[in-house]
Design an enzyme around this catalytic site. Structure first.
Site, PDB file in Angstrom:
ATOM      1  N   GLN A   1       5.285  18.067  48.305  1.00  0.00           N
ATOM      2  CA  GLN A   1       5.168  19.288  47.469  1.00  0.00           C
ATOM      3  C   GLN A   1       3.891  19.210  46.616  1.00  0.00           C
ATOM      4  O   GLN A   1       2.901  18.669  47.072  1.00  0.00           O
ATOM      5  CB  GLN A   1       6.435  19.488  46.613  1.00  0.00           C
TER       6      GLN A   1
ATOM      7  N   GLY B   1       6.405  19.154  54.864  1.00  0.00           N
ATOM      8  CA  GLY B   1       5.867  19.183  56.221  1.00  0.00           C
ATOM      9  C   GLY B   1       4.432  18.718  56.142  1.00  0.00           C
ATOM     10  O   GLY B   1       3.585  19.408  55.591  1.00  0.00           O
ATOM     11  N   HIS B   2       4.186  17.500  56.619  1.00  0.00           N
ATOM     12  CA  HIS B   2       2.848  16.918  56.523  1.00  0.00           C
ATOM     13  C   HIS B   2       2.273  16.786  57.931  1.00  0.00           C
ATOM     14  O   HIS B   2       2.808  16.068  58.765  1.00  0.00           O
ATOM     15  CB  HIS B   2       2.903  15.551  55.826  1.00  0.00           C
TER      16      HIS B   2
HETATM   17  P1  GDP Z   1       0.538  18.838  53.318  1.00  0.00           P
HETATM   18  O1  GDP Z   1       1.921  19.355  53.238  1.00  0.00           O
HETATM   19  O2  GDP Z   1      -0.141  18.748  51.987  1.00  0.00           O
HETATM   20  O3  GDP Z   1       0.437  17.543  54.084  1.00  0.00           O
HETATM   21  O4  GDP Z   1      -0.285  19.912  54.153  1.00  0.00           O
HETATM   22  P2  GDP Z   1       0.187  20.606  55.529  1.00  0.00           P
HETATM   23  O5  GDP Z   1       0.102  19.600  56.614  1.00  0.00           O
HETATM   24  O6  GDP Z   1       1.476  21.320  55.337  1.00  0.00           O
HETATM   25  O7  GDP Z   1      -0.918  21.730  55.665  1.00  0.00           O
HETATM   26  C1  GDP Z   1      -2.255  21.443  55.821  1.00  0.00           C
HETATM   27  C2  GDP Z   1      -2.722  21.976  57.189  1.00  0.00           C
HETATM   28  O8  GDP Z   1      -4.138  22.030  57.210  1.00  0.00           O
HETATM   29  C3  GDP Z   1      -2.337  21.079  58.358  1.00  0.00           C
HETATM   30  O9  GDP Z   1      -2.110  21.863  59.484  1.00  0.00           O
HETATM   31  C4  GDP Z   1      -3.569  20.185  58.550  1.00  0.00           C
HETATM   32  O10 GDP Z   1      -3.726  19.726  59.893  1.00  0.00           O
HETATM   33  C5  GDP Z   1      -4.667  21.135  58.192  1.00  0.00           C
HETATM   34  N1  GDP Z   1      -5.857  20.540  57.555  1.00  0.00           N
HETATM   35  C6  GDP Z   1      -5.917  19.471  56.718  1.00  0.00           C
HETATM   36  N2  GDP Z   1      -7.180  19.312  56.256  1.00  0.00           N
HETATM   37  C7  GDP Z   1      -7.918  20.296  56.809  1.00  0.00           C
HETATM   38  C8  GDP Z   1      -9.289  20.690  56.688  1.00  0.00           C
HETATM   39  O11 GDP Z   1     -10.081  20.089  55.965  1.00  0.00           O
HETATM   40  N3  GDP Z   1      -9.675  21.783  57.398  1.00  0.00           N
HETATM   41  C9  GDP Z   1      -8.828  22.492  58.206  1.00  0.00           C
HETATM   42  N4  GDP Z   1      -9.309  23.545  58.858  1.00  0.00           N
HETATM   43  N5  GDP Z   1      -7.521  22.143  58.337  1.00  0.00           N
HETATM   44  C10 GDP Z   1      -7.075  21.078  57.647  1.00  0.00           C
HETATM   45  P1  IMO Z   2       4.677  19.852  51.353  1.00  0.00           P
HETATM   46  O1  IMO Z   2       5.056  18.427  51.070  1.00  0.00           O
HETATM   47  C1  IMO Z   2       4.988  24.040  50.101  1.00  0.00           C
HETATM   48  C2  IMO Z   2       8.714  25.246  48.130  1.00  0.00           C
HETATM   49  C3  IMO Z   2       9.626  26.229  48.870  1.00  0.00           C
HETATM   50  C4  IMO Z   2      10.223  26.963  47.675  1.00  0.00           C
HETATM   51  C5  IMO Z   2      10.395  25.866  46.631  1.00  0.00           C
HETATM   52  C6  IMO Z   2      11.789  25.264  46.570  1.00  0.00           C
HETATM   53  O2  IMO Z   2       4.562  20.156  52.801  1.00  0.00           O
HETATM   54  O3  IMO Z   2       3.510  20.280  50.532  1.00  0.00           O
HETATM   55  P2  IMO Z   2      13.140  23.613  48.159  1.00  0.00           P
HETATM   56  O4  IMO Z   2      13.548  23.734  49.591  1.00  0.00           O
HETATM   57  O5  IMO Z   2      12.269  22.425  47.873  1.00  0.00           O
HETATM   58  O6  IMO Z   2      14.276  23.725  47.203  1.00  0.00           O
HETATM   59  O7  IMO Z   2      12.220  24.914  47.870  1.00  0.00           O
HETATM   60  O8  IMO Z   2       9.462  24.845  46.992  1.00  0.00           O
HETATM   61  N1  IMO Z   2       8.373  24.023  48.893  1.00  0.00           N
HETATM   62  C7  IMO Z   2       7.164  23.803  49.432  1.00  0.00           C
HETATM   63  N2  IMO Z   2       6.064  24.585  49.501  1.00  0.00           N
HETATM   64  N3  IMO Z   2       4.943  22.793  50.596  1.00  0.00           N
HETATM   65  C8  IMO Z   2       6.028  21.985  50.521  1.00  0.00           C
HETATM   66  O9  IMO Z   2       5.998  20.673  50.890  1.00  0.00           O
HETATM   67  C9  IMO Z   2       7.221  22.494  49.955  1.00  0.00           C
HETATM   68  N4  IMO Z   2       8.457  21.985  49.728  1.00  0.00           N
HETATM   69  C10 IMO Z   2       9.142  22.934  49.069  1.00  0.00           C
HETATM   70  O10 IMO Z   2       8.889  27.085  49.698  1.00  0.00           O
HETATM   71  O11 IMO Z   2       9.299  27.884  47.162  1.00  0.00           O
HETATM   72 MG    MG Z   3       3.105  20.861  54.051  1.00  0.00          MG
END
Ligand code: GDP
Ligand code: IMO
Ligand code: MG
Length: 428
Positions: free
Chosen positions: A223, A40-41
């Site tokens: 991940q 989830g990005h």
């Molecule tokens: P990813 O899976 O590595 O792409 O990260 P996620 O999107 O799952 O989680 C990062 C969260 O932090 C998202 O809701 C972003 O919008 C937010 N985010 C990213 N960079 C920053 C930052 O520098 N500060 C804050 N407060 N939020 C951020």
């Molecule tokens: P992004 O790309 C955080 C974790 C799950 C679980 C383990 C195995 O957003 O950083 P799976 O469904 O892949 O077999 O689950 O990996 N996990 C993540 N944790 N960010 C993710 O993706 C993840 N994708 C899988 O929570 O512990």
């Molecule tokens: Mg994520």
């Protein structure tokens, strides 16, 4: 800029999406090379928030080519939904390509993932339930169905005949669950193939051709290093290789083509799902970080476990990925804390461990050794120059870079594009 791999340096959710989006502006091609819709990005563009699970975070720039490469596992229904929701929000999905060799998540993969978690009880991994483990098992077991197979009824039926009998036996006899009907599956998945056929191609050829003509390619990891099937906290990991080497295998490019590896490091640590987490803060301090950082899963909505930054983890990530620089994210979340801790090593049975242990059972018994830093009161999200950061924030970042042995090239102090400080000219 050359060809860059972006990897998560911790347990995922480091802010890879935000940094990928930012760098995409200077990139011609953005490639997802592993994982699936367990990712989830989140990307924030002005007031709009985009949550991407499969499509690369480069999609929000009109001129960027986006690719789902062979190492990714694709749930076609989820992908079609994602394409539709982007088009509904006026994002073009024209220059987008899917590898014919990417494996397909079937409904029995999702079902088996969820049933297996229930069977494991207290020992469960805490997967996202998207079928990731079972589809990669089929890939390695040579039972897999690929995107290209959805374009040919005869091939799809033949492949399903070879695998479905065993899947149905497991479902009905071991789990007492319902079985799947081959005709229904063939009809449903041929229809997905029909809808996706224009996107399906040989993406290794496409990526290498782009490189050949001098295009910059960005490989967007999903991940994180500690969730890697080979280098993570096994068995509490995902079933693919998010680490930098995975980009070559998952995209069909040679290692000689990669110019740099950017490690995304959250200024503290989070983890979703089960498994050891030495610097976890289970009490109020963890809650403060969770609320300030809005640490709830993009994919499953689960509260993320939160804790202090673990430099031992990031130093390990630097080693197994060959990180050339770091992008530190979410520093703003630490604003207002009186003191901040960083783990520099572990104590295990009276011994000091400087390196990250390979056995997660050892890790589970490690006590973190901390260095303590004074916090700062200023709102760092307003800062745009490194020199204007609070002195205590700079001291924190300097020490992090020193402990990891890698320079910091990007600092993120908010979710928006503008809330970013370029420290060195990684992106010119
Ligand atoms: P990813 O899976 O590595 O792409 O990260 P996620 O999107 O799952 O989680 C990062 C969260 O932090 C998202 O809701 C972003 O919008 C937010 N985010 C990213 N960079 C920053 C930052 O520098 N500060 C804050 N407060 N939020 C951020
Ligand atoms: P992004 O790309 C955080 C974790 C799950 C679980 C383990 C195995 O957003 O950083 P799976 O469904 O892949 O077999 O689950 O990996 N996990 C993540 N944790 N960010 C993710 O993706 C993840 N994708 C899988 O929570 O512990
Ligand atoms: Mg994520």
């Amino acid at each position: 800029m050359g060809n860059v791999v972006i990897v998560g340096s911790q347990w995922g959710d480091e802010g890879k999406g935000k940094i990928t989006d930012m760098i995409s502006k200077k990139t011609d091609v953005v490639v997802r090379y592993q994982g699936g819709n367990n990712a989830g990005h989140t990307v924030v563009v002005e007031e709009k928030e985009f949550k991407l699970h499969l499509i690369p975070s480069g999609i929000l720039y009109e001129d960027t080519t986006c690719v789902i490469a062979n190492g990714v596992v694709v749930d076609p229904a989820v992908l079609l939904e994602e394409i539709e929701s982007l088009i509904d929000r006026d994002v073009g999905v024209n220059d987008f390509h899917i590898s014919s060799n990417a494996h397909v998540i079937m409904p029995y993969h999702r079902e088996l993932d969820q049933l297996e978690e229930v069977r494991k009880g207290n020992g469960k991994i805490g997967t996202t339930g998207r079928g990731i483990g079972p589809v990669y098992m089929d890939k390695i077991g040579r039972f897999g169905i690929k995107m290209g197979d959805l374009l040919n009824e005869e091939v799809l039926r033949e492949k399903l005949e070879a695998t479905l009998e065993l899947k149905n036996s497991i479902l009905t006899e071991i789990y007492d669950a319902d079985d799947f009907d081959i005709d229904e599956l063939v009809d449903e998945y041929l229809e997905y193939g029909r809808q996706l056929q224009d996107y399906i191609t040989d993406t290794s050829y496409l990526i290498n051709q782009a490189m050949e003509q001098g295009d910059n390619v960005l490989f967007e990891g999903a991940q994180g290093t500690l969730l890697d099937i080979d280098h993570g906290t096994y068995p509490y990991v995902t079933s693919s290789n998010p680490t930098a080497g995975g980009a070559c295998i998952g995209a069909g490019v040679g290692p000689t083509k990669i110019d740099s590896v950017l490690g995304i490091v959250k200024a503290y640590t989070t983890r979703v799902g089960a498994g050891p987490f030495p610097t976890e803060l289970t009490g109020k301090a963890g809650e403060v970080i969770r609320n300030q950082g809005k640490e709830f899963g993009t994919t499953t909505g689960r509260p993320r476990r939160c804790g202090w930054l673990d430099a031992t983890v990031v130093r390990y990530a630097a080693r197994v990925n060959g990180l050339t620089s770091l992008a530190v994210t979410k520093l703003d979340v630490l604003d207002g804390l009186e003191t901040i801790k960083v783990c520099t090593g572990y104590e295990y049975k009276g011994e000091v461990l400087k390196e990250f242990p390979t056995d997660q059972r050892v890790l589970a018994e490690c006590e973190p050794i901390y260095e303590e830093f004074a916090g700062w009161d200023e709102d760092t999200s307003k800062v745009r120059e490194y020199d204007n950061l609070p002195e205590n924030a700079k001291a924190y970042l300097d020490r992090l870079s020193e402990l990891v042995g890698v320079k910091i090239s990007i600092l993120s102090i908010g979710p928006k594009r503008a809330e970013t400080i370029i420290i060195d000219k990684f992106v010119d």
